[in-house]
Write a protein that holds these residues in place. Sequence first.
Motif, mmCIF file in Angstrom:
data_model
loop_
_atom_site.group_PDB
_atom_site.id
_atom_site.type_symbol
_atom_site.label_atom_id
_atom_site.label_comp_id
_atom_site.label_asym_id
_atom_site.label_seq_id
_atom_site.Cartn_x
_atom_site.Cartn_y
_atom_site.Cartn_z
ATOM 1 N N ALA A 147 -5.525 6.160 36.703
ATOM 2 C CA ALA A 147 -4.966 6.506 38.013
ATOM 3 C C ALA A 147 -3.887 5.507 38.429
ATOM 4 O O ALA A 147 -2.878 5.880 39.025
ATOM 5 C CB ALA A 147 -6.073 6.545 39.060
ATOM 6 N N ALA A 148 -4.091 4.224 38.096
ATOM 7 C CA ALA A 148 -3.101 3.200 38.445
ATOM 8 C C ALA A 148 -1.778 3.461 37.733
ATOM 9 O O ALA A 148 -0.696 3.289 38.309
ATOM 10 C CB ALA A 148 -3.633 1.811 38.097
ATOM 11 N N ARG A 149 -1.858 3.900 36.464
ATOM 12 C CA ARG A 149 -0.636 4.212 35.731
ATOM 13 C C ARG A 149 0.033 5.467 36.289
ATOM 14 O O ARG A 149 1.250 5.524 36.428
ATOM 15 C CB ARG A 149 -0.944 4.395 34.241
ATOM 16 C CG ARG A 149 -1.238 3.102 33.501
ATOM 17 C CD ARG A 149 -1.205 3.301 31.995
ATOM 18 N NE ARG A 149 -2.222 4.251 31.549
ATOM 19 C CZ ARG A 149 -3.478 3.910 31.222
ATOM 20 N NH1 ARG A 149 -3.849 2.647 31.307
ATOM 21 N NH2 ARG A 149 -4.327 4.825 30.811
ATOM 22 N N GLU A 150 -0.779 6.471 36.630
ATOM 23 C CA GLU A 150 -0.219 7.721 37.156
ATOM 24 C C GLU A 150 0.469 7.505 38.512
ATOM 25 O O GLU A 150 1.507 8.091 38.791
ATOM 26 C CB GLU A 150 -1.335 8.766 37.303
ATOM 27 C CG GLU A 150 -1.855 9.295 35.971
ATOM 28 C CD GLU A 150 -3.083 10.173 36.149
ATOM 29 O OE1 GLU A 150 -3.572 10.288 37.301
ATOM 30 O OE2 GLU A 150 -3.570 10.741 35.140
ATOM 31 N N GLU A 151 -0.139 6.658 39.349
ATOM 32 C CA GLU A 151 0.427 6.396 40.684
ATOM 33 C C GLU A 151 1.452 5.264 40.666
ATOM 34 O O GLU A 151 2.043 4.965 41.698
ATOM 35 C CB GLU A 151 -0.705 6.036 41.659
ATOM 36 C CG GLU A 151 -1.700 7.143 41.910
ATOM 37 C CD GLU A 151 -1.066 8.332 42.591
ATOM 38 O OE1 GLU A 151 -0.281 8.137 43.538
ATOM 39 O OE2 GLU A 151 -1.343 9.476 42.165
#
Length: 710
Positions: free
Chosen positions: A502-506
């Motif tokens: 999620a950190a990479r996606e956001e």
Amino acid sequence: MIKNFLDHISHAFDIPLSNPVLVFALILFIILLSPILLRRIKIPGIIGLILSGVVIGPHGLNLLERSSAVDLFSTIGLLYIMFIAGLELDMNEFRKTRHRSVLFGFFTFAIPILIGYPVCYYVLGYDVLSSIMISSMFATHTLVAYPVVNSYGISKNEAVAITIGGTILTDTAVLIILAVIIGASQGQLGKEFWLTLGFSFAVFLLIMFGVIPRIAKWFFQKIEGEKTAHYIFVLFVVFFAAFLAEIAGLEHIIGAFVAGLALNKLIPHSSALMNRIEFIGNAIFIPFFLISVGMIVDISVLLNGPAALIIAATLTLVAIFSKWIAAWFTQLSFRYSSAQRQVIFGLSSAHAAATLAVIMVGHRYGIIDENVLNGTIVLILVTCIVASLATEAASKKVVLAGEQDEVPSEKNIAREEQLMLPIANLNNMESLLDFATLIKSKHSPHPITVLTVVPNNEMAEQNLQRARKNLDSTAKYASGSETEVSMIATIDHNIANGISRAAREEDADGILLGWPSKPGIIEKMVGEKTESILNQTDANLFMCHVDKSLVMQKRIVVFCPPLSESELGFDFCMGKILRLSQELSIPILYVCDTRTERAITEYIERNKNSSRVLFSSYQDWDDLSGLRTFVKENDFVVFISARQGEVSYRHSFDGIPKKLGKIYAQHNRILIFPSRRGGYSLDEYEDISAAPILQRIGRGIGSIFTKDKH
């Protein structure tokens, strides 16, 4: 029956309106509509509200009269303006500019009196006492245009800071002069008068700065969960301070301003409580005050003959000209830009609160006549309009010149700032969200991303629904402080994998986690969750333990190991620490070596930060137990660590959450891992990370040959 009903309806609309519900509805309608309509023709909302008061007041259409209810709301609004001005004053900036504030206060006090007294005595022909009173009225000013600079985001600009600081000095001096003039007019200007005034003023300051902050600190700490009670307590302090000021022989506006100063350190500028204070004030009380100022204005006084017209014009010209001269001298003294000079002039040229106090009291005691009273009302209207227009224009120039509360480099970073808040335990959700709100830049357009990860098993669907319900409660809490949040609930085989994905996606550049709990047997064998998150992410990671009230904190102690300034995310982390210091109005103690100290000093100077900063040196970073000598009881502890393999990483950082949690168990603490340049680890390809197992085997073998100091 119909006739009775029609009579009832017609009486309800008798002019002036007497039905309190209808009166309140009309005021709210004006507050809603006036700024919207006048904004289209480029007239500031403040002027619209004052002009609306002129139209509906007893000297206009006579829709409303100055009843006790209107006077009450007007007084609350006036006190609110002064209170918010004191509350939002950046104490670090004010401490840096206090000498400049004193000099500006002297200019804006002395110059109007030096210009006004000869005009009143020789041109208008008033006696000595009347001339002193009228000229002292020129020296006062009310921060009517303060909401303008606040809306443009320049309330912490140095020009604004010294103007606010000068306001309390000049208004206090004028109101003390007023007490002296009244004493002189009644022949009471003896030794007893001076002793009484000095003693009562000293007792007032002692109560406000010695007693009230201690009570407030205790209240905020003990009644931490009652948010409504916090707001009621703040209102009580404001009105109690205003009452104390009147008892001390001062004006109530001084009490409200001092109340703001007394509570300044205890109410962070980005907190939910501050949001409630500003919202209710800007929505109801302050507009009520501005409308009531307009209701006093009687345009017909100008038609009573040339004397009233000449006096009104003279008073208005002297008031505006003398304040412009004071702003010009201030600009020359401190080499400000023309836009900053205009901000100072705009904020200090409006005459309303203290001016009304001086003139009304003078008229009551027969020191000034009807012409001066009427001329002063016109002066109030004209100066409020001039001040609003000047401040609006100047604020735009300051923004265009890039002189807002944060410098351009910070704003550019803030535009890309994306904070992520993975929630595992709802019990610490509120404290984590409050902390994220404090350190988040106001210039960032991105909401705080609140994430919950559900394990991918047979209960995944049910757990996902439960997680979304929990996120709804988080959203409700965030709305209380108008914090914009984005909710994400996702499923993954591994919690750490879900967070890193999620950190990479956001594209998150800051991840805020709760402090890691004590690991179980399985976690010890395969690697702790926080360690897996560290291995799988490159973003700045903050492990936070913030369960004690922030109003108790007296310092932030930051441990910066050698070469931490070389880490990629060092500047980002420094920015967050400095922002926390500004929000809490407390100093920072950096414990580091000389090279890191030089890097921190350069960062602070480059970003023009006003936080108070101290440095202490420490050399033996392989012995972390020695750091506890720097920490006192009410300190907020911050440790800058590093991921394994990074340039500032040391063997002593192994298991550092456990070490810090044990040593600083009674302190609020943050463990920061600055971002790294990227790469990959085995964790990105495996649900159960193998790397921590290998690390633990290596540490176990190493411990056979070396004795761990910690």
